[in-house]
Structure formats: C-alpha cells, structure tokens
Design a protein around this motif. Structure first.
Motif, mmCIF file in Angstrom:
data_model
loop_
_atom_site.group_PDB
_atom_site.id
_atom_site.type_symbol
_atom_site.label_atom_id
_atom_site.label_comp_id
_atom_site.label_asym_id
_atom_site.label_seq_id
_atom_site.Cartn_x
_atom_site.Cartn_y
_atom_site.Cartn_z
ATOM 1 N N VAL A 271 -26.980 -39.718 -10.456
ATOM 2 C CA VAL A 271 -28.044 -38.732 -10.715
ATOM 3 C C VAL A 271 -29.406 -39.357 -10.430
ATOM 4 N N ARG A 272 -29.599 -40.600 -10.859
ATOM 5 C CA ARG A 272 -30.881 -41.272 -10.585
ATOM 6 C C ARG A 272 -31.091 -41.450 -9.079
ATOM 7 N N ARG A 273 -30.036 -41.738 -8.347
ATOM 8 C CA ARG A 273 -30.161 -41.954 -6.896
ATOM 9 C C ARG A 273 -30.397 -40.654 -6.144
ATOM 10 N N THR A 274 -29.705 -39.580 -6.525
ATOM 11 C CA THR A 274 -29.760 -38.336 -5.750
ATOM 12 C C THR A 274 -30.699 -37.294 -6.342
ATOM 13 N N GLY A 275 -30.875 -37.323 -7.660
ATOM 14 C CA GLY A 275 -31.688 -36.294 -8.302
ATOM 15 C C GLY A 275 -30.982 -34.956 -8.410
ATOM 16 N N ASP A 276 -29.695 -34.929 -8.176
ATOM 17 C CA ASP A 276 -28.934 -33.675 -8.165
ATOM 18 C C ASP A 276 -27.671 -33.856 -9.004
ATOM 19 N N GLU A 277 -27.592 -33.134 -10.125
ATOM 20 C CA GLU A 277 -26.457 -33.290 -11.040
ATOM 21 C C GLU A 277 -25.138 -32.838 -10.412
ATOM 22 N N GLU A 278 -25.181 -31.743 -9.678
ATOM 23 C CA GLU A 278 -23.948 -31.247 -9.065
ATOM 24 C C GLU A 278 -23.434 -32.238 -8.019
ATOM 25 N N GLU A 279 -24.344 -32.748 -7.218
ATOM 26 C CA GLU A 279 -23.952 -33.742 -6.222
ATOM 27 C C GLU A 279 -23.436 -35.010 -6.896
ATOM 28 N N ALA A 280 -24.035 -35.392 -8.006
ATOM 29 C CA ALA A 280 -23.591 -36.585 -8.735
ATOM 30 C C ALA A 280 -22.158 -36.407 -9.226
ATOM 31 N N ARG A 281 -21.831 -35.217 -9.733
ATOM 32 C CA ARG A 281 -20.447 -34.971 -10.172
ATOM 33 C C ARG A 281 -19.479 -35.112 -8.999
ATOM 34 N N ASP A 282 -19.876 -34.588 -7.819
ATOM 35 C CA ASP A 282 -19.030 -34.702 -6.634
ATOM 36 C C ASP A 282 -18.828 -36.158 -6.231
ATOM 37 N N VAL A 283 -19.899 -36.936 -6.267
ATOM 38 C CA VAL A 283 -19.812 -38.338 -5.872
ATOM 39 C C VAL A 283 -18.931 -39.115 -6.840
ATOM 40 N N VAL A 284 -19.091 -38.882 -8.139
ATOM 41 C CA VAL A 284 -18.265 -39.576 -9.135
ATOM 42 C C VAL A 284 -16.802 -39.190 -8.951
ATOM 43 N N GLN A 285 -16.549 -37.921 -8.725
ATOM 44 C CA GLN A 285 -15.169 -37.480 -8.518
ATOM 45 C C GLN A 285 -14.571 -38.156 -7.281
ATOM 46 N N GLU A 286 -15.329 -38.189 -6.197
ATOM 47 C CA GLU A 286 -14.839 -38.831 -4.977
ATOM 48 C C GLU A 286 -14.634 -40.331 -5.191
ATOM 49 N N THR A 287 -15.507 -40.966 -5.942
ATOM 50 C CA THR A 287 -15.372 -42.399 -6.233
ATOM 51 C C THR A 287 -14.078 -42.668 -6.992
ATOM 52 N N LEU A 288 -13.812 -41.870 -8.018
ATOM 53 C CA LEU A 288 -12.584 -42.057 -8.802
ATOM 54 C C LEU A 288 -11.342 -41.707 -7.990
ATOM 55 N N ALA B 56 -19.756 -45.614 -5.105
ATOM 56 C CA ALA B 56 -20.647 -44.522 -5.500
ATOM 57 C C ALA B 56 -21.969 -44.600 -4.734
ATOM 58 N N ARG B 57 -22.513 -45.815 -4.580
ATOM 59 C CA ARG B 57 -23.765 -45.974 -3.834
ATOM 60 C C ARG B 57 -23.581 -45.530 -2.382
ATOM 61 N N ASN B 58 -22.499 -45.984 -1.758
ATOM 62 C CA ASN B 58 -22.246 -45.620 -0.362
ATOM 63 C C ASN B 58 -22.050 -44.113 -0.199
ATOM 64 N N LEU B 59 -21.326 -43.508 -1.113
ATOM 65 C CA LEU B 59 -21.111 -42.060 -1.042
ATOM 66 C C LEU B 59 -22.419 -41.299 -1.251
ATOM 67 N N SER B 60 -23.253 -41.750 -2.185
ATOM 68 C CA SER B 60 -24.521 -41.049 -2.425
ATOM 69 C C SER B 60 -25.438 -41.187 -1.213
ATOM 70 N N VAL B 61 -25.409 -42.339 -0.552
ATOM 71 C CA VAL B 61 -26.195 -42.507 0.689
ATOM 72 C C VAL B 61 -25.653 -41.563 1.757
ATOM 73 N N ASP B 62 -24.329 -41.488 1.874
ATOM 74 C CA ASP B 62 -23.733 -40.570 2.847
ATOM 75 C C ASP B 62 -24.138 -39.130 2.566
ATOM 76 N N HIS B 63 -24.143 -38.747 1.290
ATOM 77 C CA HIS B 63 -24.539 -37.389 0.922
ATOM 78 C C HIS B 63 -26.005 -37.150 1.262
ATOM 79 N N LEU B 64 -26.847 -38.137 0.986
ATOM 80 C CA LEU B 64 -28.273 -37.976 1.275
ATOM 81 C C LEU B 64 -28.534 -37.859 2.775
ATOM 82 N N ARG B 65 -27.728 -38.506 3.575
ATOM 83 C CA ARG B 65 -27.910 -38.477 5.022
ATOM 84 C C ARG B 65 -27.174 -37.327 5.689
ATOM 85 N N SER B 66 -26.330 -36.644 4.960
ATOM 86 C CA SER B 66 -25.485 -35.619 5.577
ATOM 87 C C SER B 66 -26.320 -34.471 6.127
#
Length: 167
Positions: A24-41, A66-76
């Motif tokens: 959430v701190r990296r992306t600023g988006d709670e919904e995206e954070a849930r997706d990233v955590v789910q994908e990480t697990l 999680a960091r790599n996925l959040s970067v991927d999401h930010l760049r998508s």
C-alpha cells in the motif's frame, strides 16, 4: 490439510498484513495491494521449497516478490492508461453540426419563397397540418393550398439547387 498447506497458512498469518502495508505504501492503492499480496502468496505456494527456509529468508523472499510485482503493476499499461473514477463518463452525443447547417440552409431557402408559398410549405411540413387544416387556417380553398404547396416546393427545390444542394 497437508504439511505444505499448513506451512503456507502459517506464512500467510505471519507475513500477509506486513506485506499488505508495504505494498500500500509503494502503490498508494489498497485494491492493487491486495492483488499483489495475493499473487505473492500464490507464488510462494507454487514454490514450496522457499517456505522451508529460515523465517528471515522467507520474509525477504516474500518482500522481494511483492516489490517486483508492485513495480510491474506500476509500469503496466493498464496502470498508465486507465484511471478509475468515482463517476461514469459523460454520455456520447451525436455530432449535430451537419443537421444544424442543413436547417440553416433550408431556413435561408425558405426566405426566398413568397409569403403565401412559405406559409403553406412550413404549415404542411413543419407544422404537420393537413390541406384541410391549412385551408381553414389561411382562409383559402383546398385547391389553392395544394397549388401553393406544389409551386412552393418547386421553388424551394430550385433555391436549394442554387445554394449547391443536389438531389
């Protein structure tokens, strides 16, 4: 429930909240954070050998993923091109420019008609009145209304052709 499932559940219970806050701190988006955590697990579940490492090693691996996925999401492309809003977009409206120009052209051509012809043409076509109604309204016989309508439309056609309108 197998040993791997219990291990994954323990990893989830131990790290999911911290991962969520981090993303959430990296992306600023709670919904995206849930997706990233789910994908990480999910990736941890696909690589059970990671879960057998030390607690610190598992945590480091999870946060790296999680960091790599959040970067991927930010760049998508979805993130860079699509923005959600709280309200729906405006309705698309038809371009009425041509119809406005056509109505100006017809109105200008109508001005070239004699007042008696113009009254009959406008009354019949724009007013939707019948020959009998126009006859009563204008105080002329029905045959005169028909004649004025015929010659008025003919004159209107000629006026429009002079303005460049072709049939």
């Amino acid at each position: 429930m197998g040993a791997e499932d219990e291990l994954l559940e323990a990893v989830h219970d131990t790290h999911a909240d911290a991962l969520y806050r981090y993303v959430v701190r990296r992306t600023g988006d709670e919904e995206e954070a849930r997706d990233v955590v789910q994908e990480t697990l999910l990736r941890a579940w696909r690589h059970p050998e990671v879960l057998e490492r030390s607690e610190d090693s598992v945590r480091a691996w999870l946060f790296t993923v999680a960091r790599n996925l959040s970067v991927d999401h930010l760049r998508s492309a979805r993130r860079t091109r699509e923005h959600s809003t709280g309200h729906p977009p405006d309705r698309e409206e038809r371009d009425t420019t041509q119809s406005v120009l056509d109505s100006w052209l017809v109105a200008d051509a109508l001005l070239s008609l004699s007042p008696s012809h113009r009254a009959v043409v406008v009354g019949a076509y724009y007013g939707g009145r019948s020959v009998a109604e126009l006859s009563t309204e204008l105080g002329v016989p029905a045959g005169t209304v028909k004649s004025r309508l015929h010659y008025g439309l003919r004159a209107l056609r000629l006026a429009l052709q002079e303005k460049g309108v072709t049939a």
